[in-house]
Design a protein around this motif. Structure first.
Motif, PDB file in Angstrom:
ATOM      1  N   TYR A 115      65.003  17.052 -87.918  1.00 16.50           N
ATOM      2  CA  TYR A 115      64.947  17.576 -86.547  1.00 16.50           C
ATOM      3  C   TYR A 115      63.624  18.299 -86.345  1.00 16.50           C
ATOM      4  O   TYR A 115      63.281  19.200 -87.102  1.00 16.50           O
ATOM      5  CB  TYR A 115      66.111  18.554 -86.340  1.00 16.50           C
ATOM      6  CG  TYR A 115      66.228  19.195 -84.971  1.00 16.50           C
ATOM      7  CD1 TYR A 115      67.268  18.844 -84.123  1.00 16.50           C
ATOM      8  CD2 TYR A 115      65.333  20.165 -84.533  1.00 16.50           C
ATOM      9  CE1 TYR A 115      67.405  19.431 -82.878  1.00 16.50           C
ATOM     10  CE2 TYR A 115      65.456  20.756 -83.292  1.00 16.50           C
ATOM     11  CZ  TYR A 115      66.494  20.395 -82.470  1.00 16.50           C
ATOM     12  OH  TYR A 115      66.630  20.981 -81.228  1.00 16.50           O
TER      13      TYR A 115
ATOM     14  N   TRP B 226      71.624  17.863 -89.866  1.00 17.52           N
ATOM     15  CA  TRP B 226      70.159  17.930 -89.871  1.00 17.52           C
ATOM     16  C   TRP B 226      69.738  18.724 -91.110  1.00 17.52           C
ATOM     17  O   TRP B 226      69.642  19.935 -91.071  1.00 17.52           O
ATOM     18  CB  TRP B 226      69.647  18.601 -88.609  1.00 17.52           C
ATOM     19  CG  TRP B 226      70.042  17.912 -87.338  1.00 17.52           C
ATOM     20  CD1 TRP B 226      71.089  18.215 -86.527  1.00 17.52           C
ATOM     21  CD2 TRP B 226      69.374  16.793 -86.740  1.00 17.52           C
ATOM     22  NE1 TRP B 226      71.132  17.359 -85.458  1.00 17.52           N
ATOM     23  CE2 TRP B 226      70.090  16.477 -85.557  1.00 17.52           C
ATOM     24  CE3 TRP B 226      68.259  16.033 -87.085  1.00 17.52           C
ATOM     25  CZ2 TRP B 226      69.712  15.421 -84.721  1.00 17.52           C
ATOM     26  CZ3 TRP B 226      67.891  14.982 -86.246  1.00 17.52           C
ATOM     27  CH2 TRP B 226      68.604  14.692 -85.089  1.00 17.52           C
TER      28      TRP B 226
ATOM     29  N   SER C 277      65.423  20.883 -90.646  1.00 19.71           N
ATOM     30  CA  SER C 277      65.250  21.321 -89.261  1.00 19.71           C
ATOM     31  C   SER C 277      63.911  22.036 -89.149  1.00 19.71           C
ATOM     32  O   SER C 277      63.670  23.029 -89.842  1.00 19.71           O
ATOM     33  CB  SER C 277      66.386  22.261 -88.848  1.00 19.71           C
ATOM     34  OG  SER C 277      66.229  22.686 -87.507  1.00 19.71           O
TER      35      SER C 277
END
Length: 795
Positions: free
Chosen positions: A590, A682, A685
């Motif tokens: 992400y 995720w 991140s």
């Protein structure tokens, strides 16, 4: 009770002869001046509303149009083509005035029509994003013509919110395009069987339920200013039941190498004053609209001050007794201050005048010197905002709905912002500067779990040695909005307000200033038990966080640009390489990008782990030819830039899928595809903290006045949270977080891999190889054979 006596403007005594009334002229003067300030603010808001409402024209242009129309009528020509005569027939005024009044009415209608036309033209112009996809330094004739038209229709000297009515709405992508981009993003993370299964689910969704859900989204996009933002705020932030400390809130750091003053009260005085100067500029709309070549939406600034998050109790899927909200008040003349377990109300205005930095220092010193002990249970009260949300909502309803608890809680929630006077020392200190930065980051992120008010829009923390920082709540705005404030505060504190030779704030002190008011509380045993339970939850979470903060100074974006590679893409590929070397696999990544090119835009996800990035990493690790690795690096960089541009211009994947999922829940439909997509973790991140006001800092002559940026906690229990900032031309700061409870993550080990990957990537672009790859291993080879990336060309 001194505060109570100072709070009234008169005293009276009942005697046998009647009532003896004594007015306090000083108090009445303060009431008058305070009211005058309030009316000035109302007038400024009204004036700015008019200026913003007619932008890109100006109010004075109305007079020009009226005079022009009257002048043409004087020459016995009719510019209205008979409309003025029609207006005259319906005016209830004398015949002598009909001509002039009808001309003024027509001129006003013409003026408003021209404004509407200009705004529509500007909105269409701002909807063009082709400039983002052109090569750097090579603009097409279309883009050049567009730039000229934007300048023509943009007007002059815009206020902060001038462009709001002209910003385009966020477009709803086609389901077909989103599905295609999604499958392309998961291809390198799945084997052939998994990918075929996901493709089947995606095709079934696209041809079936997706069409129905998309219809509702298009309907919402026609009605609402932004089809994502309100649902994003409610379902991603406000509906969460877990702690917002660590999981949602984030932090920003002070200057890395400089502490302007070692005096805690003085640093607090300048920081509070600078923040209130920013609020004044914000209220008057004197801040320049932030732009990324074209203006960005400024809606997030509206709730920066006088704002607090309010917890709610959930009673069902969509019903609440007390809804989770972000409560914003129009104005506040005080800040809430925490010191050694006590809460204080600190008034920042005196008779309508903003207190000087020296006066604020004096008031803060009074709090530091106050010998009063906290009430039983008061010291750890803030833990309620750090623990789970539902117990806090229940406690708030039960114990803070009346009496002194309600009044004191109102004071905190309605304060302009929150200030913690921390009794610890933080910053880059001692022989082990790295460890001290790690402690500094953890302190800003969670502190002692009870000495921050995590529900406030943002809280300043001022340490005993003069170091400071902030902690911000995430639901009301994203990090760039808070970072803009923080840059202004740091620059104003050091370069404009400054300190005297002794380290104190400049200015004089009004001796009549009332003392800060200590807030009072009543704690029942049950409330104290709930505070203890919330603290236990928060403390366990805080203890589990592993942090590593470091500055990489071997090179910066200056040398990266010389390679003709995007610095952000370079860092993202570095993170992919570092993660692969540590874990022997790739993961869903992400990266936050913004959608503020659109009205009320917030963020979109860039899925940085792509087919191209995986192909490059594997080629480098398997010792492919140098030229081939360079080619793959450039291809991966170009792919990342294209993904970032798509995200910024409304072509992202995740917000569209999220809103489709929300619609499916409202309709009571169950989509296996959407359910599986939104449940994917995720594990990496990432976010870049960009410097937005470089003109406030002199990085050449004063390179020591740089902030280390900020960071956040990990999103997944077995993943990393990585924040980075490219400061100047020769420094990159990293903030890496993970959890101790996960045996496969280590913030310091990952930091070491990031350092090595940075050097290896630059070495690849600049020099001939001196050795073969040091990470070609059996584990790597086996993993890649099992999970080969599908390298595809951009479509």
């Amino acid at each position: 009770m001194a505060e109570a006596h100072q709070a009234v403007a008169f005293q009276f005594t009942v005697t046998p002869d009647g009532i003896d009334l004594k007015l306090s002229h000083q108090a009445l003067t303060q009431i008058y001046l305070s009211g005058l300030r309030s009316w000035k603010k109302r007038f400024i808001r009204l004036k700015n509303s008019v200026i913003t409402g007619v932008y890109p024209a100006s109010p004075s242009s109305w007079l020009f149009v009226v005079i022009a129309i009257l002048a043409t009528m004087y020459t016995r020509s009719d510019p209205s083509m008979g409309l003025i005569a029609k207006i005259q027939e319906h005016l209830p005024v004398s015949a002598q005035c009909q001509t002039v009044v009808s001309a003024v009415v027509f001129s006003t209608l013409l003026w408003l029509s021209l404004i509407l036309t200009m705004r529509l033209c500007l909105k269409q112009l701002l909807s063009y994003h082709g400039w983002m996809f052109e090569q750097h330094g090579k603009l097409s004739s279309t883009t050049k013509a567009w730039m000229a038209l934007v300048r023509i229709f943009s007007g002059r000297q815009p206020l902060l919110y001038s462009y709001q009515g002209s910003l385009p709405n966020l477009p709803v992508p086609k389901v077909k395009d989103t599905i295609h981009r999604f499958l392309d993003s998961v291809r390198p993370l799945t084997d052939a069987h998994q990918f075929e299964r996901m493709s089947t689910l995606a095709r079934e969704f696209e041809s079936g339920m997706g069409k129905r859900l998309q219809w509702y989204l298009k309907l919402k996009s026609l009605w609402a200013a932004n089809y994502v933002s309100d649902w994003w705020e409610e379902y991603i932030y406000l509906r969460g039941r877990g702690p917002i400390m660590v999981n949602s809130n984030y932090y920003g750091m002070d200057f890395l190498y400089v502490t302007p003053t070692p005096i805690q009260a003085a640093r607090a005085g300048n920081t509070i004053h600078a923040c209130l100067l920013y609020r004044r500029k914000l209220n008057r709309e004197e801040l320049k609209p932030v732009s990324s070549f074209i203006p960005l939406c400024a809606a997030q600034c509206e709730r920066m001050f006088n704002t607090s998050r309010i917890p709610g109790e959930e009673t069902g899927t969509h019903k609440h007794t007390h809804k989770h909200t972000v409560q914003h008040w129009q104005d506040s003349e005080f800040v809430a201050v925490f010191h050694r377990g006590r809460y204080f109300r600190l008034w920042v205005y005196q008779a309508g005048r903003l207190l000087s930095p020296r006066e604020l220092e004096h008031q803060v010193q009074r709090i530091l010197d106050d010998p009063a002990a906290p009430a039983p249970g008061e010291e750890r009260l803030g833990a309620l905002t750090a623990g789970d949300r539902v117990p806090w909502a229940e406690a708030r309803k039960t114990y803070f709905s009346s009496g002194p608890n309600k009044r004191s809680l109102d004071c905190i929630e309605k304060a302009a912002f929150f200030v913690t006077l921390d009794d610890e020392e933080q910053g880059m200190m001692g022989d082990d500067s790295g460890a001290s930065l790690d402690r500094y980051a953890k302190s800003l992120l969670h502190g002692k779990c009870y000495d921050r008010w995590f529900d406030k829009s943002f809280s300043f923390v001022v340490y005993k040695n003069g170091k400071n920082g902030l902690n911000a709540e995430h639901s009301w705005a994203d990090a760039p909005t808070v970072a803009h404030l923080w840059e202004y505060v740091l620059a104003t504190d050091s370069f404009q307000l400054g300190y005297n030779t002794e380290g104190h704030c400049k200015g004089e002190v009004d001796p009549s200033l009332p003392r800060p008011q200590k807030l009072t509380w009543e704690f029942s045993p049950e409330l104290q038990q709930q505070v203890g339970r919330s603290l236990a939850v928060a403390q366990a979470l805080a203890d589990d966080i592993d942090f590593h903060v470091f500055s990489f100074r071997d090179f910066g974006k200056g040398r990266i640009k010389k390679c003709r590679i995007s610095p952000d893409a370079f860092i993202q590929l570095t993170l992919q390489l570092a993660y692969y070397r540590e874990r022997g696999m790739f993961c869903l990544t992400y990266e936050a990008s913004m959608t503020r090119l659109f009205r009320e835009g917030r963020t979109e996800t860039v899925r940085s782990c792509s087919n191209e990035s995986c192909a490059f990493v594997c080629a480098l690790e398997e010792g492919e030819e140098r030229e081939e690795c360079r080619r793959l690096l450039r291809a991966a960089s170009e792919r990342h830039q294209n993904l970032y541009r798509l995200a910024m211009t409304g072509g992202g994947i995740d917000r569209h899928l999220f809103c489709l999922y929300v619609v499916s829940k409202y309709l009571g439909l169950d989509s296996p595809f959407l359910k599986e997509v939104l449940s994917e973790p995720w594990r990496l991140s990432t976010s870049q903290t960009a410097v937005q006001q470089g003109e406030l800092f002199d990085m050449v002559n004063h390179p020591e006045f740089i902030s280390c940026g900020g960071g956040f906690g990990p999103v997944a229990d077995d993943g990393y949270g990585v924040s980075y900032s490219l400061v100047g031309e020769n420094m990159i700061n990293f903030h890496i977080s993970c959890k101790h409870s996960c045996p496969s993550t280590d913030a310091h080990e990952f930091g070491a891999q990031v350092r090595k990957a940075l050097v290896d990537l630059l070495d690849l672009m600049y020099t001939e190889p001196t050795r073969t790859s040091t990470r070609t291993s059996t584990r790597t080879s086996r993993n890649y054979q099992h999970n080969p990336p599908a390298v595809k060309k951009d479509q």
